[in-house]
Design a protein around this motif. Structure first.
Motif, PDB file in Angstrom:
ATOM      1  N   GLY A  33      -0.723  -0.761  -5.225  1.00 51.48           N
ATOM      2  CA  GLY A  33      -0.623  -2.211  -5.073  1.00 51.48           C
ATOM      3  C   GLY A  33       0.707  -2.749  -5.513  1.00 51.48           C
ATOM      4  N   ILE A  52      -9.232   4.603   2.407  1.00 51.28           N
ATOM      5  CA  ILE A  52     -10.355   4.815   1.507  1.00 51.28           C
ATOM      6  C   ILE A  52     -11.290   5.814   2.181  1.00 51.28           C
ATOM      7  CG2 ILE A  52     -12.302   3.776   0.282  1.00 51.28           C
ATOM      8  CD1 ILE A  52     -10.838   1.131   0.271  1.00 51.28           C
ATOM      9  N   ALA A 106     -13.892   2.911  -4.068  1.00 48.65           N
ATOM     10  CA  ALA A 106     -12.599   2.268  -4.301  1.00 48.65           C
ATOM     11  C   ALA A 106     -12.792   0.764  -4.240  1.00 48.65           C
ATOM     12  CB  ALA A 106     -11.566   2.716  -3.272  1.00 48.65           C
ATOM     13  N   GLY A 129       0.801  -1.214   0.000  1.00 51.90           N
ATOM     14  CA  GLY A 129       0.000   0.000   0.000  1.00 51.90           C
ATOM     15  C   GLY A 129       0.833   1.262   0.000  1.00 51.90           C
ATOM     16  N   TYR A 160      -8.930   3.494  -7.222  1.00 52.06           N
ATOM     17  CA  TYR A 160      -9.732   4.605  -6.722  1.00 52.06           C
ATOM     18  C   TYR A 160     -10.373   5.376  -7.863  1.00 52.06           C
ATOM     19  CZ  TYR A 160      -6.982   3.834  -2.481  1.00 52.06           C
ATOM     20  OH  TYR A 160      -6.382   3.279  -1.389  1.00 52.06           O
ATOM     21  N   ILE A 210     -10.869  -3.109  -3.847  1.00 52.65           N
ATOM     22  CA  ILE A 210      -9.709  -3.950  -3.528  1.00 52.65           C
ATOM     23  C   ILE A 210      -9.802  -5.167  -4.437  1.00 52.65           C
ATOM     24  CG2 ILE A 210      -8.488  -5.262  -1.778  1.00 52.65           C
ATOM     25  CD1 ILE A 210      -8.516  -2.279  -1.218  1.00 52.65           C
ATOM     26  N   THR A 216      -3.945   0.812   3.099  1.00 50.86           N
ATOM     27  CA  THR A 216      -4.246   2.053   2.399  1.00 50.86           C
ATOM     28  C   THR A 216      -5.389   2.766   3.116  1.00 50.86           C
ATOM     29  OG1 THR A 216      -4.633   3.036   0.206  1.00 50.86           O
ATOM     30  CG2 THR A 216      -5.909   1.069   0.771  1.00 50.86           C
ATOM     31  N   ILE A 225      -9.706  -8.757   5.128  1.00 56.16           N
ATOM     32  CA  ILE A 225      -9.738  -7.307   5.058  1.00 56.16           C
ATOM     33  C   ILE A 225     -10.175  -6.760   6.412  1.00 56.16           C
ATOM     34  CG2 ILE A 225     -10.745  -5.298   3.933  1.00 56.16           C
ATOM     35  CD1 ILE A 225     -11.193  -7.041   1.463  1.00 56.16           C
ATOM     36  N   GLU A 242      -4.309  -4.894  -5.777  1.00 53.71           N
ATOM     37  CA  GLU A 242      -4.274  -3.442  -5.803  1.00 53.71           C
ATOM     38  C   GLU A 242      -5.586  -2.838  -5.326  1.00 53.71           C
ATOM     39  OE1 GLU A 242      -3.400  -2.136  -9.761  1.00 53.71           O
ATOM     40  OE2 GLU A 242      -4.993  -3.310 -10.669  1.00 53.71           O
ATOM     41  N   ALA A 243      -5.482  -1.607  -4.863  1.00 51.36           N
ATOM     42  CA  ALA A 243      -6.640  -0.765  -4.580  1.00 51.36           C
ATOM     43  C   ALA A 243      -6.776   0.210  -5.739  1.00 51.36           C
ATOM     44  CB  ALA A 243      -6.443  -0.014  -3.266  1.00 51.36           C
ATOM     45  N   ARG A 269      -4.108   3.920  -8.724  1.00 53.76           N
ATOM     46  CA  ARG A 269      -3.929   2.524  -8.315  1.00 53.76           C
ATOM     47  C   ARG A 269      -2.796   2.435  -7.296  1.00 53.76           C
ATOM     48  NH1 ARG A 269      -6.029  -1.193 -12.333  1.00 53.76           N
ATOM     49  NH2 ARG A 269      -6.999  -0.025 -14.034  1.00 53.76           N
TER      50      ARG A 269
END
Length: 591
Positions: free
Chosen positions: A488, A523, A448, A329, A463, A450, A521, A502, A460-461, A486
């Motif tokens: 990740g 969000i 966002a 992250g 957004y 995951i 990360t 998570i 990856e995240a 992005r």
């Protein structure tokens, strides 16, 4: 709770109290060692160091100590008047000198034990470096004893902050089983190093010597070439720093019993020994974990798994696996380590904010405590089992759920802004799948997702929009016209299924995979409407994926009730849930 340390006007930490560690002395006294900073421009802080010890930075760094005032909650601390280390060694081209990390080590001549200290640093025009000191006392008498290791380029940063070193334990290869693992310690042997043995008795605090207080952080060093090095997401180690060999030892602990280290003799005649015996006598190559935080909090924390030269107390960068990102992250920095009373290796990290500066009045939070161990030559990180004790209410469950391409499948009925979600994803014929976190209002940064991408082996995240003040731009790996941010990196899939846990705490998200990687990360979704559900849906791309199973729980706070700023330290013990199973009192923890 109030800050443990605050800057002292006119003192060596007048302009900031920065990273360090906490260790328990021989008489049971917890001691914080940290780096104090004063600006050169501050006229109240006394004379500058002599020219041979002056690094000519905008600030002057000093290594300081503090002890508790006798409060069993460790809420109140007093600073020692004399520095632990007043200045760096003379005539060295250092770019910085900070973040002490303490361990215990046998004397070089085998005559008793000494304390060892790692110090983050870097060499001008060369790259990051880690220094070693030795002393019989935590409070002074420290002798510079060379380098743990040093890079030969700045690709991993010009300054290596917050150095950590630890020998890790091998665990089972089954990710389901490892989710229940509690880590552990195996005996290691080296004639020069030994970890402390616990007394098993409550600590009686050493009398405090001085009054005082900490905070802030100054970073002034040459940046490494991080954009070039870490901007690309590829499923392989990021780079190789051939670097010079360097030394150090395993992590401190007051809570480990009978752990000693004896060197492997490389003696002659090994060629005549049977092959199996030679193999047994070969030093293990990837048993030691070396971690650094390079240059500044905007950069990723890096680690190596490599060989430790017990004879010469050197960590060998050449041939080590890495450098690799400790976290995939964009918010983790400056982690620290401890070994608890069960012999488990536990890591915490600072999880930063990514919002507009001034829109919040705190400096982020700590990550969930992570267990560290090895599976083969892979680093495995997972939440400590005690985190599951925070689950409350009824478990939300589903099984064998098909996720249609680019259709949201809500987790209906799941509520709360703090959640613990476990999910196993089967690829089906999809290219990627994961969870979408719905944005609530304009105060957030939108939705966002995951996502695990099987085709690229990337977690990856993704957004809808960047945080308002971070200057984030479109990810270089995004397809042309994508316009998405992005965060990740590469992971290793397990037989096609992805085991994902998570941990969501309002804006803070930590994603743990069964293969050992972590992505932390933020969000920022804004505030949910009253009586709204959690706003989370399964999503799939490029085909239909399958949720083999998913379980989710609401998570309670560690605090019994909200703490009011006017309340005194005497009430601290009544407002929080004890977590001694995770962080036993008297154990070494991050300052």
């Amino acid at each position: 709770m109030p800050p443990a340390l605050l800057p002292t006007p006119g003192g060596a930490d007048a302009d900031g109290c920065f990273s360090g560690c906490c260790i328990v002395d021989e008489d049971g006294t917890p001691i914080i060692l940290y780096t104090g900073v004063r600006l050169r421009s501050n006229p109240e802080c006394g004379p500058l160091p002599p020219a041979e010890c002056d690094l000519n930075l905008p600030f002057v760094e000093t290594q300081l100590a503090a002890v508790p005032e006798g409060d069993p909650t460790l809420a109140m601390w007093s600073k020692r008047e004399e520095p632990v280390l007043p200045m760096p060694p003379p005539d060295m081209p250092l770019v910085g000198w900070r973040d002490p990390f303490i361990f215990e080590i046998k004397g070089k001549q085998g005559n008793g034990r000494e304390w060892g200290m790692l110090m983050g640093s870097g060499l001008k025009g060369q790259g990051g470096a880690i220094m070693i000191y030795r002393s019989e006392s935590l409070y002074g008498g420290w002798r510079f004893d060379g380098m743990l290791c040093e890079a030969d380029n700045t690709e991993t940063g010009a300054m290596w902050e917050c150095p950590l070193l630890l020998e890790l334990t091998q665990t089972q290869a089954n990710p389901k089983a490892s989710a229940q693992a509690t880590g552990g310690i195996q005996s290691i042997h080296d004639s020069h190093t030994q970890l402390p043995t616990p007394t098993g008795k409550p600590a009686s605090f050493r009398e405090a010597r001085n009054q005082g207080g900490q905070t802030d952080k100054a970073v002034e060093s040459e940046p490494g070439n991080f954009q070039e090095m870490f901007g690309q997401i590829e499923p392989q180690p990021i780079a190789s720093t051939s670097g010079k060999a360097a030394g150090g030892v395993s992590l401190l602990s007051r809570q480990i019993s009978d752990l000693s280290v004896v060197s492997q003799d490389s003696g002659s005649g090994s060629a005549q020994q049977p092959a199996a015996q030679q193999q047994r006598q070969q030093p293990r190559q990837h048993t030691h974990f070396l971690c650094i935080s390079p240059d500044a909090p905007t950069n990723p924390v890096l680690y190596w798994l490599g060989a430790f030269d017990h004879q010469n107390t050197k960590f060998i960068l050449e041939g080590a696996k890495g450098p690799l990102k400790l976290d995939l992250g964009d918010i983790l920095y400056a982690p620290n380590l401890m070994i608890d009373g069960k012999g488990r290796h536990i890591l915490w990290g600072w999880l930063q904010e990514r919002r507009k500066v001034g829109s919040y009045d705190y400096a982020g939070c700590l990550s969930v405590p992570r267990l560290l161990h090895l599976r083969g030559d892979r680093l495995i990180q997972e939440p400590v089992p005690e985190v599951s004790n925070l689950r409350r209410g009824q478990c939300w469950k589903t099984r064998h759920l098909s996720i249609q391409e680019e259709e949201m499948t809500p987790l209906e009925g799941l509520r709360g802004s703090s959640l613990d979600i476990e999910v196993v994803l089967d690829r089906g014929d999809a290219s990627a799948a994961g969870l979408l976190f719905q944005g609530w209002d304009a105060a957030g940064e939108g939705s966002a997702a995951i996502v695990y991408d099987w085709e690229r082996s990337v977690l990856e995240a993704i957004y809808e929009a960047p945080p308002q003040d971070m200057g984030a731009t479109q990810d270089p790996n995004a397809e042309e016209g994508d316009g998405l941010r992005r965060v990740g990196g590469p992971v290793e899939a397990d037989s096609g299924d992805v085991h994902m846990r998570i941990l969501l705490d309002h804006s803070c998200v930590e994603v743990y995979l069964g293969t050992g990687e972590v992505l932390s990360t933020r969000i920022y979704r804004g505030h949910p409407p009253e009586d709204a559900d959690a706003g989370i849906s399964f999503v799939s791309y490029g085909g239909t994926a399958n949720v083999k199973k998913c379980s989710a729980w609401a998570v309670k706070s560690i605090w019994k009730r909200d703490f009011q700023p006017h309340e005194q330290a005497s009430v601290f013990e009544t407002i929080y849930e004890p977590v001694t199973a995770v962080m036993p009192m008297g154990s070494p923890v991050a300052a």
